[in-house]
Write an enzyme that holds these catalytic residues in place. Structure first.
Site, PDB file in Angstrom:
ATOM      1  N   HIS A  37       0.848  -1.207   0.000  1.00 24.63           N
ATOM      2  CA  HIS A  37       0.000   0.000   0.000  1.00 24.63           C
ATOM      3  C   HIS A  37       0.883   1.256   0.000  1.00 24.63           C
ATOM      4  O   HIS A  37       0.603   2.225  -0.712  1.00 24.63           O
ATOM      5  CB  HIS A  37      -0.888   0.043   1.248  1.00 24.63           C
ATOM      6  CG  HIS A  37      -1.879  -1.075   1.353  1.00 24.63           C
ATOM      7  ND1 HIS A  37      -1.820  -2.038   2.319  1.00 24.63           N
ATOM      8  CD2 HIS A  37      -2.980  -1.363   0.611  1.00 24.63           C
ATOM      9  CE1 HIS A  37      -2.833  -2.879   2.180  1.00 24.63           C
ATOM     10  NE2 HIS A  37      -3.554  -2.495   1.154  1.00 24.63           N
ATOM     11  N   ARG A 187      -3.836 -10.163   4.746  1.00 29.49           N
ATOM     12  CA  ARG A 187      -4.217 -11.470   5.315  1.00 29.49           C
ATOM     13  C   ARG A 187      -3.008 -12.288   5.762  1.00 29.49           C
ATOM     14  O   ARG A 187      -3.186 -13.299   6.447  1.00 29.49           O
ATOM     15  CB  ARG A 187      -5.051 -12.268   4.309  1.00 29.49           C
ATOM     16  CG  ARG A 187      -6.452 -11.712   4.120  1.00 29.49           C
ATOM     17  CD  ARG A 187      -7.348 -12.674   3.340  1.00 29.49           C
ATOM     18  NE  ARG A 187      -8.742 -12.285   3.381  1.00 29.49           N
ATOM     19  CZ  ARG A 187      -9.332 -11.496   2.475  1.00 29.49           C
ATOM     20  NH1 ARG A 187      -8.648 -11.008   1.468  1.00 29.49           N
ATOM     21  NH2 ARG A 187     -10.619 -11.200   2.586  1.00 29.49           N
TER      22      ARG A 187
END
Ligand code: PAF
Length: 285
Positions: A37, A187
């Protein structure tokens, strides 16, 4: 960095930037931010005058029984990460205001949504396309930034932008990996320590297929089958291994440069996805 949860405040901040002739870059996320990100936010920072990042764990893209409730949420750490990566605006909409009780509209992107993740997670891309349509309308960015790890999501977003005439430039950032090759994902936090080393088998098997294609193997079925066998031998549950055209997500028979091999596996209760794009020996970095 300014933080908004109401869309009218967000729109006012974007309108003010527009009056100053600033271009607007948008990085949509579900939080639990990692270096993948951050690389997208940094790129938006380099290319745009105003950088907006959304954090919204979108309930609509989780099927019943999926990991919505336990999806990692780290609002304080995320805000610090975004401020130091250079974001100007953090938009964290409130789920009840974003999807009020009477909300009844959905956006379906046919064909590209149907195989791969779409087959294993029915309704997932409807949720993604619907939330992004709302976010694109609210933020009205010039450019939107996505990671290549989510190969099918990128294909869905490309179609959505083209089909609905959003005046948005799609920017796709490279997958960021751990030193052992594991693609960064929010995750990954779910992986228990004893399963973590095995998770690297996913990228290892995909890289091995790419190396074989570089050496001349062009039979996509053979590459799919041998990758699946390698993943199973490493103890991973395989949801799919598919050679696809990344623009259309259609299965292909020939592993030419530009074709992607995409896979999804299950390990210790966690689903991981990854992909490689075949290149030629000559274009190899
Ligand atoms: O990739 C994600 O984090 C999500 O699918 C997205 C694009 C933010 C939509 O909820």
């Amino acid at each position: 960095m300014r933080t908004f949860s109401a869309s009218d405040e967000l729109r006012a901040a974007v309108a003010q930037a527009r009056r100053q002739s600033l271009s607007v870059g948008f990085v949509p996320t579900m939080g639990a931010l990692h270096a993948g990100h951050v690389s997208l936010v940094r790129r938006a920072r380099e290319e745009c005058g105003l950088v907006v990042v959304s954090i919204f764990v979108n309930p609509m893209q989780f099927a019943p029984g999926e990991d919505l409730a336990r999806y990692p949420r780290k609002p304080e750490a995320d805000a610090e990460v975004l401020a130091s990566a250079g974001a100007d605006v953090l938009y964290s909409p409130d789920a009840v205001r974003f999807y009020p009780a009477a909300f009844s509209t959905s956006v379906d992107v046919a064909v590209v949504s149907e195989g791969g993740e779409g087959a294993v997670r029915p309704g997932h891309f409807r949720g993604v396309a619907t939330v992004l349509t709302k976010l694109f309308l609210q933020v009205a960015p010039d450019a939107a930034y996505f990671g290549r790890k989510d190969l099918q999501q990128v294909a869905v977003v490309r179609r959505l932008i083209e089909d609905l005439d959003f005046p948005i430039r799609l920017v796709v950032g490279d997958t960021v990996r751990e030193p052992d090759g594991l693609a960064l994902s929010s995750r990954n936090a779910f992986l228990p320590a004893d399963a973590r080393p095995r998770a690297a088998a996913l990228s290892r098997a995909l890289f091995a297929a790419r190396d074989r294609a570089r050496r001349g193997e062009s039979d996509a079925r053979a590459l799919e089958t041998d990758t699946r066998l390698a993943l199973e031998a490493a103890g991973l549950g395989v949801d799919y291994v598919e050679a696809v055209d990344p623009a259309t997500m259609e299965r292909v028979d020939a592993a030419r440069p530009g074709i992607a091999l995409a896979a999804a596996v299950r390990i210790a209760g966690t689903r991981l996805i990854d992909n490689v794009v075949f290149d030629s020996e000559r274009s190899r970095p």
